[in-house]
Design an enzyme around this catalytic site. Structure first.
Site, PDB file in Angstrom:
ATOM      1  N   GLU A 199       0.712  -1.158   0.252  1.00 44.79           N
ATOM      2  CA  GLU A 199       0.088   0.074   0.022  1.00 44.79           C
ATOM      3  C   GLU A 199       0.907   1.168   0.040  1.00 44.79           C
ATOM      4  O   GLU A 199       0.606   2.364   0.545  1.00 44.79           O
ATOM      5  CB  GLU A 199      -0.831   0.006   1.112  1.00 44.79           C
ATOM      6  CG  GLU A 199      -1.956  -1.105   1.263  1.00 44.79           C
ATOM      7  CD  GLU A 199      -3.138  -0.993   1.916  1.00 44.79           C
ATOM      8  OE1 GLU A 199      -2.731  -0.475   3.276  1.00 44.79           O
ATOM      9  OE2 GLU A 199      -4.154  -1.437   1.926  1.00 44.79           O
ATOM     10  N   GLU A 257      -5.755  -8.514   0.653  1.00 44.06           N
ATOM     11  CA  GLU A 257      -6.320  -8.507   1.499  1.00 44.06           C
ATOM     12  C   GLU A 257      -7.634  -8.230   1.638  1.00 44.06           C
ATOM     13  O   GLU A 257      -8.129  -7.426   1.032  1.00 44.06           O
ATOM     14  CB  GLU A 257      -5.522  -7.637   2.586  1.00 44.06           C
ATOM     15  CG  GLU A 257      -4.041  -7.491   2.933  1.00 44.06           C
ATOM     16  CD  GLU A 257      -3.325  -6.475   3.431  1.00 44.06           C
ATOM     17  OE1 GLU A 257      -4.292  -5.690   4.227  1.00 44.06           O
ATOM     18  OE2 GLU A 257      -2.240  -6.193   3.462  1.00 44.06           O
TER      19      GLU A 257
END
Length: 498
Positions: free
Chosen positions: A121, A273
């Protein structure tokens, strides 16, 4: 834009992988290790196998975890933390050294590594562009090193991105594109992934949409609702005749549309995720987590996919076990994403697939410290001036994220709140006698479990330091992050009840 809101966090993945790699289809999970007392790696691997989990995603390359996975038949995605990106972006030699140490050596020892996740991220808006200049060069150098090592047929490179890298101002997937401030960079990364037969990895969190926006329609987060009539629901999104009844489908297909718009409509997608936490927020609870994760797994096992990508979904559930040393800067829920508690005990019934049709199988052979707890002394006064600083100290050095409004321990009285803080500090310090010596006789050790309903007063597991090495090329390791204003929140919550 409510359903597009994302933030950092954790999740499980079921994977349709690239044709270039021979992959066993099945359930995948994220295995994080930011815990004060992590389960032994061998115990975790046995738990994975007992639950039919055939894929695991790591956030680093800790040799203890990888050695435990050796010969297990479990496919592995290893990670390179963001703080290593700069060094790897500047030096091809550093990338070659990393591949030799963390890929070649473990592959030759029977660890089935399939992916390298370069960064995590890295383009979150909250990171203020810190890794904008280093992510793509790091990807390129790791790819070059993998090629030089002759591993391109075995290992693919990717970079897990938060869903905030794309957007739709109308909330309709058909209006999607990549974020304007990183559009050119995203095009370079997407081209790199396409050129190398690598997947686009994205983390999608419907819970964060709900957490970030109080007006978000709750039912739209789940897979098993009639969103036209349920309380807290939203009308389905009608995107030119394509109907979206939940936020995951809409979010996923927003990415698909963004890829299509830019000429990469066939690029493979992995959900790096996805999951739902069980504590630390009023919407983070066992019922919602079980409902979301079971709904997702039922969807995955059916092979339904999304409107724009029907068929198998490639995803990793976040996460396997709770991590009590994670930073809570994004929210107190960050330490509670696990399907299992810290000790490997299931939180709720969850059928991952045919291999565990009877529900989650707990970890075996877990050794606990003695059954004793540190609590506030019966004769101690709530007016004692040492109460507030002692609770503040305990929470600063332990985990008080289950205390607060809407959490699993929100029904405690003032003394029970104080006892919870004392006990968690005591347990995290391995029940040392001095860890239950708060000033003015405020604390004492008892042999009767003070747990109340769903609020569990932990007894910590025994930990053998020899089971975990510290040789990972990573700072993703056991640590205590400062709790900052969260500590004040806990203390205020306790004192308001007095």
């Amino acid at each position: 834009m409510g359903w597009m809101k994302q933030d950092g966090g954790g999740a499980v993945a079921v994977v349709l992988l690239l044709a270039a790699v021979d992959v066993v289809h099945g359930v995948g999970v994220n295995w994080g290790t930011q815990a004060t007392h992590p389960l032994p790696p061998a115990t975790v691997v046995r738990m994975l196998k007992d639950n039919g989990i055939q894929k695991v995603k790591l956030f680093d390359t800790n040799s203890s975890a990888l050695n435990a996975l050796r010969g297990s038949g479990i496919q592995v995605m290893v990670g390179i933390p963001n703080d290593m990106l700069e060094a790897l972006s500047r030096s091809k030699q550093a990338a070659e050294n990393w591949v030799a140490k963390n890929l070649s050596s473990h592959l030759s020892n029977g660890v089935d590594i399939r992916y390298v996740a370069v960064g995590n991220e890295a383009f979150l808006k909250a990171l203020n562009g810190t890794y904008m200049g280093s992510t793509l060069p790091a990807l390129q150098n790791i790819q070059s090193a993998i090629s030089k090592a002759g591993l391109t047929s075995r290992v693919k490179v990717t970079t897990p991105l938060n869903a905030d890298v794309y957007q739709s101002l109308s909330n309709r997937p058909s209006d999607a594109d990549f974020r304007s401030d990183i559009h050119d960079l995203m095009m370079s990364i997407v081209k790199f992934l396409s050129d190398n037969g690598s997947p686009f990895t994205v983390n999608i969190y419907p819970f964060i949409s709900l957490y970030s926006d109080p007006s978000f329609p709750v039912e739209f987060a789940f897979f098993d609702t009639n969103s036209t009539s349920s309380s807290g629901a939203a009308a389905p999104i009608d995107d030119g005749g394509t109907i979206y009844t939940n936020v995951f489908d809409a979010n996923h297909d927003t990415l698909v549309r963004a890829l299509q718009k830019n000429g990469y409509g066939n690029l493979s997608i992995i959900i790096g995720e996805i999951g739902w936490p069980t504590d630390g927020d009023r919407n983070a609870n066992l019922n919602y987590a079980q409902r979301f994760n079971q709904g997702f797994m039922t969807r995955v096992n059916s092979g339904q996919g999304t409107p724009l990508r029907p068929g198998p979904v490639d995803a990793y559930l976040f996460s396997l076990v709770d991590e009590d040393a994670k930073s809570i800067e994004p929210g107190n829920f960050e330490r509670h994403w696990g399907m299992f508690y810290f000790d490997g005990q299931p939180k709720y019934q969850l059928q991952l697939g045919a291999a565990n049709s009877n529900g989650l199988v707990p970890a075996k052979g877990v050794q606990y410290l003695p059954k004793k707890w540190c609590v506030m002394s019966q004769g101690a006064s709530l007016d004692n001036p040492e109460v507030a600083p002692s609770v503040s100290y305990a929470c600063a050095n332990a985990d008080c994220t289950s205390l607060g409004y809407g959490t699993s321990c929100s029904n405690l009285d003032p003394k029970q709140n104080i006892s919870y803080a004392y006990n968690d500090y005591y347990q995290q310090n391995d029940q040392l006698e001095t860890a239950c010596k708060f000033p003015n006789g405020l604390s004492t050790v008892v042999a009767q479990d003070p747990s109340v309903g769903e609020c569990r007063f932990r007894v910590m597991i025994q930990m053998d330091p020899e089971t975990w090495s510290s040789d990972s090329d990573s700072t993703y390791s056991i640590n205590h992050a400062p709790l900052g204003s969260a500590i004040s929140m806990f203390v205020v919550f306790v004192l308001m009840l007095i």
